[in-house]
Design a protein around this motif. Structure first.
Motif, PDB file in Angstrom:
ATOM      1  N   ASP A 244       3.916  21.037  45.076  1.00 29.99           N
ATOM      2  CA  ASP A 244       3.184  19.771  45.015  1.00 29.99           C
ATOM      3  C   ASP A 244       3.145  19.243  43.576  1.00 29.99           C
ATOM      4  O   ASP A 244       3.395  18.059  43.330  1.00 29.99           O
ATOM      5  N   PHE A 245       2.859  20.132  42.625  1.00 32.45           N
ATOM      6  CA  PHE A 245       2.842  19.725  41.223  1.00 32.45           C
ATOM      7  C   PHE A 245       4.231  19.270  40.768  1.00 32.45           C
ATOM      8  O   PHE A 245       4.365  18.285  40.031  1.00 32.45           O
ATOM      9  N   GLU A 246       5.254  19.999  41.181  1.00 29.57           N
ATOM     10  CA  GLU A 246       6.621  19.653  40.786  1.00 29.57           C
ATOM     11  C   GLU A 246       7.016  18.285  41.319  1.00 29.57           C
ATOM     12  O   GLU A 246       7.705  17.511  40.639  1.00 29.57           O
ATOM     13  N   SER A 247       6.580  17.977  42.540  1.00 28.50           N
ATOM     14  CA  SER A 247       6.884  16.676  43.135  1.00 28.50           C
ATOM     15  C   SER A 247       6.232  15.542  42.349  1.00 28.50           C
ATOM     16  O   SER A 247       6.838  14.492  42.114  1.00 28.50           O
ATOM     17  N   ARG A 248       4.981  15.764  41.923  1.00 25.57           N
ATOM     18  CA  ARG A 248       4.253  14.721  41.195  1.00 25.57           C
ATOM     19  C   ARG A 248       4.512  14.744  39.695  1.00 25.57           C
ATOM     20  O   ARG A 248       4.379  13.724  39.017  1.00 25.57           O
ATOM     21  N   HIS A 249       4.891  15.925  39.179  1.00 22.25           N
ATOM     22  CA  HIS A 249       5.141  16.077  37.737  1.00 22.25           C
ATOM     23  C   HIS A 249       6.436  16.867  37.538  1.00 22.25           C
ATOM     24  O   HIS A 249       6.410  18.071  37.263  1.00 22.25           O
ATOM     25  N   PRO A 250       7.586  16.216  37.706  1.00 24.57           N
ATOM     26  CA  PRO A 250       8.869  16.926  37.618  1.00 24.57           C
ATOM     27  C   PRO A 250       9.025  17.702  36.307  1.00 24.57           C
ATOM     28  O   PRO A 250       8.687  17.189  35.230  1.00 24.57           O
ATOM     29  N   GLY A 251       9.508  18.921  36.426  1.00 26.65           N
ATOM     30  CA  GLY A 251       9.693  19.767  35.253  1.00 26.65           C
ATOM     31  C   GLY A 251       8.586  20.787  35.066  1.00 26.65           C
ATOM     32  O   GLY A 251       8.630  21.596  34.135  1.00 26.65           O
ATOM     33  N   THR A 252       7.587  20.777  35.971  1.00 28.77           N
ATOM     34  CA  THR A 252       6.453  21.693  35.855  1.00 28.77           C
ATOM     35  C   THR A 252       6.903  23.158  35.830  1.00 28.77           C
ATOM     36  O   THR A 252       6.419  23.964  35.030  1.00 28.77           O
ATOM     37  N   LYS A 253       7.829  23.512  36.720  1.00 27.60           N
ATOM     38  CA  LYS A 253       8.256  24.916  36.817  1.00 27.60           C
ATOM     39  C   LYS A 253       8.974  25.364  35.540  1.00 27.60           C
ATOM     40  O   LYS A 253       8.757  26.478  35.051  1.00 27.60           O
ATOM     41  N   TYR A 254       9.819  24.491  35.007  1.00 24.09           N
ATOM     42  CA  TYR A 254      10.481  24.824  33.739  1.00 24.09           C
ATOM     43  C   TYR A 254       9.454  24.962  32.624  1.00 24.09           C
ATOM     44  O   TYR A 254       9.558  25.849  31.774  1.00 24.09           O
ATOM     45  N   MET A 257       7.659  28.337  32.668  1.00 23.60           N
ATOM     46  CA  MET A 257       8.480  29.444  32.164  1.00 23.60           C
ATOM     47  C   MET A 257       8.708  29.345  30.657  1.00 23.60           C
ATOM     48  O   MET A 257       8.749  30.371  29.969  1.00 23.60           O
ATOM     49  N   ARG A 258       8.828  28.127  30.122  1.00 28.10           N
ATOM     50  CA  ARG A 258       8.946  27.986  28.664  1.00 28.10           C
ATOM     51  C   ARG A 258       7.675  28.460  27.983  1.00 28.10           C
ATOM     52  O   ARG A 258       7.712  29.166  26.969  1.00 28.10           O
ATOM     53  N   GLY A 259       6.533  28.074  28.548  1.00 30.44           N
ATOM     54  CA  GLY A 259       5.260  28.513  27.979  1.00 30.44           C
ATOM     55  C   GLY A 259       5.108  30.020  28.053  1.00 30.44           C
ATOM     56  O   GLY A 259       4.650  30.658  27.104  1.00 30.44           O
ATOM     57  N   PHE A 260       5.507  30.601  29.189  1.00 28.49           N
ATOM     58  CA  PHE A 260       5.421  32.056  29.341  1.00 28.49           C
ATOM     59  C   PHE A 260       6.316  32.765  28.325  1.00 28.49           C
ATOM     60  O   PHE A 260       5.886  33.727  27.676  1.00 28.49           O
ATOM     61  N   ASP A 261       7.549  32.307  28.179  1.00 30.44           N
ATOM     62  CA  ASP A 261       8.471  32.941  27.236  1.00 30.44           C
ATOM     63  C   ASP A 261       7.938  32.870  25.809  1.00 30.44           C
ATOM     64  O   ASP A 261       8.156  33.789  25.008  1.00 30.44           O
ATOM     65  N   ASN A 262       7.221  31.791  25.476  1.00 29.23           N
ATOM     66  CA  ASN A 262       6.617  31.685  24.145  1.00 29.23           C
ATOM     67  C   ASN A 262       5.475  32.675  23.950  1.00 29.23           C
ATOM     68  O   ASN A 262       5.172  33.076  22.826  1.00 29.23           O
ATOM     69  N   MET A 263       4.841  33.074  25.065  1.00 31.50           N
ATOM     70  CA  MET A 263       3.730  34.022  24.981  1.00 31.50           C
ATOM     71  C   MET A 263       4.172  35.476  24.983  1.00 31.50           C
ATOM     72  O   MET A 263       3.388  36.364  24.638  1.00 31.50           O
ATOM     73  N   VAL A 264       5.413  35.729  25.384  1.00 31.90           N
ATOM     74  CA  VAL A 264       5.882  37.110  25.549  1.00 31.90           C
ATOM     75  C   VAL A 264       5.692  37.968  24.295  1.00 31.90           C
ATOM     76  O   VAL A 264       5.205  39.108  24.387  1.00 31.90           O
ATOM     77  N   PRO A 265       6.041  37.483  23.092  1.00 27.82           N
ATOM     78  CA  PRO A 265       5.845  38.323  21.901  1.00 27.82           C
ATOM     79  C   PRO A 265       4.385  38.765  21.722  1.00 27.82           C
ATOM     80  O   PRO A 265       4.121  39.921  21.368  1.00 27.82           O
ATOM     81  N   CYS A 266       3.443  37.857  21.970  1.00 25.49           N
ATOM     82  CA  CYS A 266       2.018  38.200  21.848  1.00 25.49           C
ATOM     83  C   CYS A 266       1.605  39.203  22.927  1.00 25.49           C
ATOM     84  O   CYS A 266       0.839  40.140  22.658  1.00 25.49           O
ATOM     85  N   LEU A 267       2.102  39.000  24.146  1.00 20.02           N
ATOM     86  CA  LEU A 267       1.772  39.914  25.240  1.00 20.02           C
ATOM     87  C   LEU A 267       2.288  41.318  24.955  1.00 20.02           C
ATOM     88  O   LEU A 267       1.600  42.313  25.186  1.00 20.02           O
ATOM     89  N   LYS A 268       3.511  41.397  24.426  1.00 24.44           N
ATOM     90  CA  LYS A 268       4.096  42.711  24.138  1.00 24.44           C
ATOM     91  C   LYS A 268       3.362  43.414  23.001  1.00 24.44           C
ATOM     92  O   LYS A 268       3.275  44.644  22.978  1.00 24.44           O
ATOM     93  N   GLU A 269       2.830  42.618  22.072  1.00 24.16           N
ATOM     94  CA  GLU A 269       2.082  43.222  20.963  1.00 24.16           C
ATOM     95  C   GLU A 269       0.774  43.817  21.468  1.00 24.16           C
ATOM     96  O   GLU A 269       0.372  44.903  21.045  1.00 24.16           O
TER      97      GLU A 269
END
Length: 310
Positions: A244-254, A257-269
């Protein structure tokens, strides 16, 4: 609508990019994303034996197809398909023939491993027991274990799965909603673990909708049915919400995942990778003590073969 690249009739509008693409350029775009990810993460290298988890659905069909097409001329790279038959009446018995059809076409060895033989009973039988967990808990734990064990036993050093962009975005949100930040860190392991076959996900940058379209355009055999237990899980609700979010706000899923990948270094620490130990009962790799699979077997009283009857 015309394709923005060649002017031919478009078959898809990528709302997140604004591009209309014809069949040829849609296939090209999907393959570009997959091959870029495989190169970037060095998913397949000389000498690899890649086990491919094959459910019979569109995602696993595309995964095996593109891996084979990309590396089939390399005699030093080997592929074996593995299907886990959970014993879901009216579902898995229709999807396994599609896997066999594709594997026969490509000349890829195909192994079928069943819950009935390896765990003690089918998933349908497990779910007749009184339980607190959703069906996907039992299915997921046993399926992951059997995939890993089978891949290891045949000498594979990689396990390819058909997880696409939607799957990964759902997993991130699921763990956020459960407050399980430690599990988030485990989604991007830092190093291989003894006894655990490293996983690769070639489709992780491709939306589910485009994976399905690619499978149709390439004429791949796959089963279109949905698991009858899928809607029991929170993941199903998250999937609907994300779509539903993707339909109303295209690019939400990408963006997720971009936000998650940016958090990975902090999560691993904060949550460094914990060395796995062997389960005290079955010897499979796990976090500590008794693995989740053995705990579930005990809970539903199916340690013995054949399964215990009421």
């Amino acid at each position: 609508m015309a394709c923005d690249k060649c002017g031919k009739e478009a078959v898809v509008l990528q709302k997140y990019s604004g591009m209309h693409l014809c069949a040829h350029h849609e296939i090209e775009d999907v393959e570009r994303k997959i091959k870029k990810r495989m190169r970037q993460d060095r998913m397949v290298v000389p000498g690899d034996h890649v086990a491919v988890a094959m459910s019979g659905g569109k995602d696993s069909a595309v995964t095996l197809s593109i891996l084979f097409e990309t590396f089939s001329m390399r005699p030093d790279i080997k592929f074996t398909a593995i299907t886990i038959d959970e014993g879901i009446d009216g579902y898995r018995n229709f999807s396994i023939p599609r896997v066999k059809e594709l594997c026969d076409k490509l000349g890829v060895p195909h192994i079928v491993v069943s819950f009935q033989e390896e765990v003690g009973c089918t998933l349908d039988e497990m779910l007749t027991h009184e339980r607190k967990e959703a069906s996907c808990t039992y299915c997921g734990v046993f399926r992951r274990t059997l995939l890993n064990t089978t891949a290891r036993n045949i000498g594979a050093n990689k396990l390819a799965t058909g997880h696409n962009l939607d799957d990964d975005a759902q997993t991130v949100l699921l763990n956020v909603m459960n407050g399980d930040t430690e599990r988030l860190a485990r989604l991007r392991p830092s190093r291989p673990q003894e006894g655990l076959i490293p996983r690769i996900k070639p489709l992780m940058d491709v939306p589910e909708r485009e994976v399905a379209l690619y499978a149709f355009l390439k004429g791949l055999p796959f089963h279109m049915g949905e698991c009858p237990y899928a809607r029991e899980s929170l993941r199903g609700e998250i999937k609907d919400m994300l779509n539903d979010f993707e339909s109303r706000h295209p690019g939400t899923k990408y963006s997720i995942m971009r936000g998650f990948d940016n958090m990975v270094p902090c999560l691993k620490e904060k949550y460094p990778q914990v060395p796995l130990t062997k389960c005290e009962i079955c010897g499979e790799p796990g976090i500590k003590g008794v693995c989740q699979g053995c705990k579930l077997k005990e809970r539903i009283k199916i340690i013995g073969k054949p399964p215990l009857k009421d």
